[in-house]
Write a protein that holds these residues in place. Structure first.
Motif, PDB file in Angstrom:
ATOM      1  N   LEU A 233     -14.537 -14.524 -12.554  1.00  0.00           N
ATOM      2  CA  LEU A 233     -15.719 -13.719 -12.828  1.00  0.00           C
ATOM      3  C   LEU A 233     -15.458 -12.254 -12.487  1.00  0.00           C
ATOM      4  N   MET A 234     -14.753 -12.013 -11.398  1.00  0.00           N
ATOM      5  CA  MET A 234     -14.414 -10.639 -11.018  1.00  0.00           C
ATOM      6  C   MET A 234     -13.528  -9.988 -12.072  1.00  0.00           C
ATOM      7  N   THR A 235     -12.516 -10.701 -12.552  1.00  0.00           N
ATOM      8  CA  THR A 235     -11.629 -10.111 -13.560  1.00  0.00           C
ATOM      9  C   THR A 235     -12.375  -9.850 -14.865  1.00  0.00           C
ATOM     10  N   LEU A 236     -13.340 -10.701 -15.204  1.00  0.00           N
ATOM     11  CA  LEU A 236     -14.172 -10.445 -16.380  1.00  0.00           C
ATOM     12  C   LEU A 236     -14.968  -9.160 -16.203  1.00  0.00           C
ATOM     13  N   ALA A 237     -15.585  -9.000 -15.034  1.00  0.00           N
ATOM     14  CA  ALA A 237     -16.414  -7.822 -14.783  1.00  0.00           C
ATOM     15  C   ALA A 237     -15.590  -6.540 -14.794  1.00  0.00           C
ATOM     16  N   LEU A 238     -14.296  -6.638 -14.504  1.00  0.00           N
ATOM     17  CA  LEU A 238     -13.444  -5.448 -14.436  1.00  0.00           C
ATOM     18  C   LEU A 238     -12.878  -5.038 -15.790  1.00  0.00           C
ATOM     19  N   GLN A 239     -12.991  -5.893 -16.795  1.00  0.00           N
ATOM     20  CA  GLN A 239     -12.281  -5.655 -18.054  1.00  0.00           C
ATOM     21  C   GLN A 239     -12.732  -4.398 -18.777  1.00  0.00           C
ATOM     22  N   LYS A 240     -14.016  -4.090 -18.756  1.00  0.00           N
ATOM     23  CA  LYS A 240     -14.528  -2.972 -19.552  1.00  0.00           C
ATOM     24  C   LYS A 240     -14.768  -1.705 -18.741  1.00  0.00           C
TER      25      LYS A 240
END
Length: 626
Positions: free
Chosen positions: A88-95
């Motif tokens: 979830l953290m890596t998803l939130a960091l993508q954009k």
């Protein structure tokens, strides 16, 4: 035929999910109701109104937090099928913008949530196994002196078994948990049939009335009510192993009904006999059935503990891949399942902490004071990261995302606030444990960044260097040399030292770096990027996801033969071995620099981590002042 195979596969995955995903939340009936009415932390008087109110809180907490929040909302936020707070953290960091304040905040939240998972992973085996074995004391008080030793024996055996892997017993997990939930439903159903008035608790007005009439005590009771939710995070964390559909089907079709029937059965028992509050779970069973129930409960708690331990191994592996933890020895315990791993350092750390907990607290009731704070903290952080994902990836407006998450934030904050009052009574332990893990993770990440900066200050650009050597006609020897480096555009220090000592280069020089992306897996077709440089130099970038298994020789075998062919028997791997020296006034606090240096010295070998043949490795040292 395809539909039949799909149904069979779905049924198989659903059964497997029962055995792995639901062990933690599935064993909560052992202690949750007991802690509300007979625990050592603000017990609620056993009155009909309070029983119905607490049952209503259990019911609607499971519906709102687990079913609506996790099953229908959070599980939509999958990173190429993977779930969990790291994903979830890596998803939130993508954009986001790399290095921005919001990015750093999201990283801190994600890392602290992951650290709290370790705190939860220490308490879950201890409280689960203790609560199961305590059933012996209900059968006869003669067992009381032996409860703690038996629990320790079970726990030590569980951790000693980890090196063997779970493949040999994994097939038993699903059927055992199917039996466990069936027994939960049977015991609860018989009690409900004897006292159906308990079904009135389905009305949520009983929950509101309980909180309204009990004021402070009702708020404090939330610290025990939340025990029915422990393990909810596993539904999301294990999504990559089974997929969302099997987890949803298992929860809605089997697990949640069995849990609710058992909780309502315990409530029906308390309505008929308030003195049963000392252990309503075991007192649901007839006397003749309590011995086999203790055995079944112990098996279920071992399975629940195994799931948490495996989760700790998985999160550690992800943290290593993403650069938040030093390399540790990772053993693969299955030839077929890539996710079945064993990390000795994590295994023994967890066991040591669990033994201390059992010896210090001694009973599940005392441990309940330490339980809950890590769970609710992780739930709060999950909400905040989910808001970031909704805004950045799903293109929700910030207002819509905040309003959508507001009910869950309010509920989770209420549970967290109630549990925070238990910090002096034991809640400090998972927080301190998690804070220690968080400090290690952030120190390693910061130290690696500082070390890379120091090396870059002394570095040279690779392309001009290769062109210059080609023009000068440096001496060459047969074979290939692979130099590992973190920066593919810079000359590795090991290459400079090699050239200084040997006065020659191999005929093929491969400068290799590894990149880990914020996706679980990188397809094999995208594994290797290769560029030819002047003078027999090749720049190779090997790409992995955070759940891929690094294997440098296998990656080199994927290089196009028309560009470069690597024969392992004719190849030397050169690794740099830095000696770090701390100094006052650097960009990192002195105590953190000392901590980083200690972690750096004890990090696992890059040779083993990248599966490089040890007899083909040359290490060259250098001193670096942090």
């Amino acid at each position: 035929m395809d539909k039949a195979q799909d149904r069979k596969r779905l049924a198989t995955l659903t059964l497997a999910a029962l055995g792995i995903v639901y062990g933690d939340i599935g064993t909560s009936p052992l202690y949750a109701m007991k802690e509300v009415f007979a625990g050592g932390h603000h017990p609620v008087p056993v009155t009909p109104e309070n029983i119905l109110g607490v049952l209503s809180l259990f019911l609607w907490s499971l519906i709102v937090v687990v079913t609506i929040k996790y099953v229908f909302f959070i599980m939509r936020a999958d990173n190429k099928g993977e779930g969990g707070i790291i994903a979830l953290m890596t998803l939130a960091l993508q954009k986001g913008t790399p290095g921005s304040r919001s990015q750093r905040l999201l990283v801190m939240l994600g890392l602290f949530g992951a650290a709290l998972f370790y705190g939860d992973g220490v308490i879950t085996p201890a409280i689960s196994v203790l609560s199961a074995v305590e059933g012996l004391g209900i059968i006869t008080p003669a067992f009381d002196p032996y409860i703690r030793p038996i629990a320790l024996l079970v726990l030590v055996g569980l951790f000693l078994f980890q090196r063997q892997g779970t493949a040999s017993v994994g097939a038993l997990f699903g059927p055992v948990m199917v039996l466990w939930f069936a027994v939960l439903a049977l015991l609860g159903g018989l009690a409900i049939a004897a006292n159906p008035a308990v079904l009135a608790a389905v009305d949520p007005r009983h929950a509101f009335a309980f909180l309204q009439h009990n004021a402070l005590l009702g708020f404090l009771s939330l610290g025990a009510v939340v025990l029915c939710l422990t393990g909810a995070e596993a539904l999301y964390a294990d999504m990559g192993h089974f997929g969302a559909r099997p987890i949803r089907y298992a929860w809605l079709g089997y697990v949640m009904p069995a849990l609710l029937i058992n909780y309502f059965g315990q409530g029906a028992l308390l309505l008929a006999d308030p003195s049963a509050a000392e252990n309503p779970f075991y007192l649901l069973a007839p006397e003749w059935g309590r011995y086999p129930l203790v055995l079944l409960a112990t098996a279920a708690t071992v399975i629940a503990s195994q799931a948490v331990i495996s989760g700790a191994f998985s999160i550690t592996q992800q943290a290593i891949q993403l650069g938040y933890a030093p390399r540790l020895a990772i053993h693969h315990t299955s030839d077929k399942e890539i996710g079945q791993i064993y990390i000795p350092a994590v295994n023994w750390m967890l066991l040591a902490a669990i033994v201390v907990l059992v010896l210090e607290f001694g009973s599940s009731s005392r441990l309940a004071g330490a339980y809950g704070i890590a769970v609710t903290g992780t739930m709060l952080i999950t909400n905040l990261l989910a808001i970031a994902v909704a805004v950045r990836l799903w293109h929700w407006s910030p207002l819509r995302a905040a309003l959508g998450a507001l009910p869950f934030l309010c509920i989770d904050f209420a549970f967290f606030a109630a549990n925070s009052l238990k910090i002096p009574e034991g809640g400090w332990f998972p927080l301190a444990f998690g804070l220690g893990i968080f400090t290690l993770l952030t120190t390693w990440k910061r130290g690696r960044e500082l070390l890379a900066r120091r090396l870059a200050e002394e570095g040279m650009e690779l392309r001009p260097f290769a062109a210059a050597l080609a023009a000068d006609g440096a001496g060459r020897i047969p074979g290939s040399a692979v130099f590992l480096t973190t920066n593919p555009d810079s000359v590795p220090h090991a290459l400079l030292h090699s050239l200084k000592h040997y006065k020659a280069l191999h005929e093929r020089v491969i400068v290799l770096s590894v990149r880990v992306f914020d996706v679980p897996y990188v397809p094999e077709i995208d594994r290797v990027e290769i560029s030819a440089l002047p003078g027999g130099f090749f720049q190779v970038i090997v790409q992995y996801g955070f759940k891929d298994e690094p294997d440098i020789p296998a990656a080199l075998a994927l290089c196009p033969p028309e560009m470069v062919t690597v024969d392992l028997m004719d190849t030397s791997f050169f690794l740099g071995r830095e000696t770090l020296i701390p100094r006052l006034g650097s960009a990192m606090a002195y105590w953190r620099a000392l901590l980083f240096i200690a972690m750096f010295r004890n990090a696992g070998s890059a040779t083993a981590f990248f599966r490089i043949p040890s007899n083909r490795v040359v290490e060259l040292g250098a001193q670096v002042v942090l």
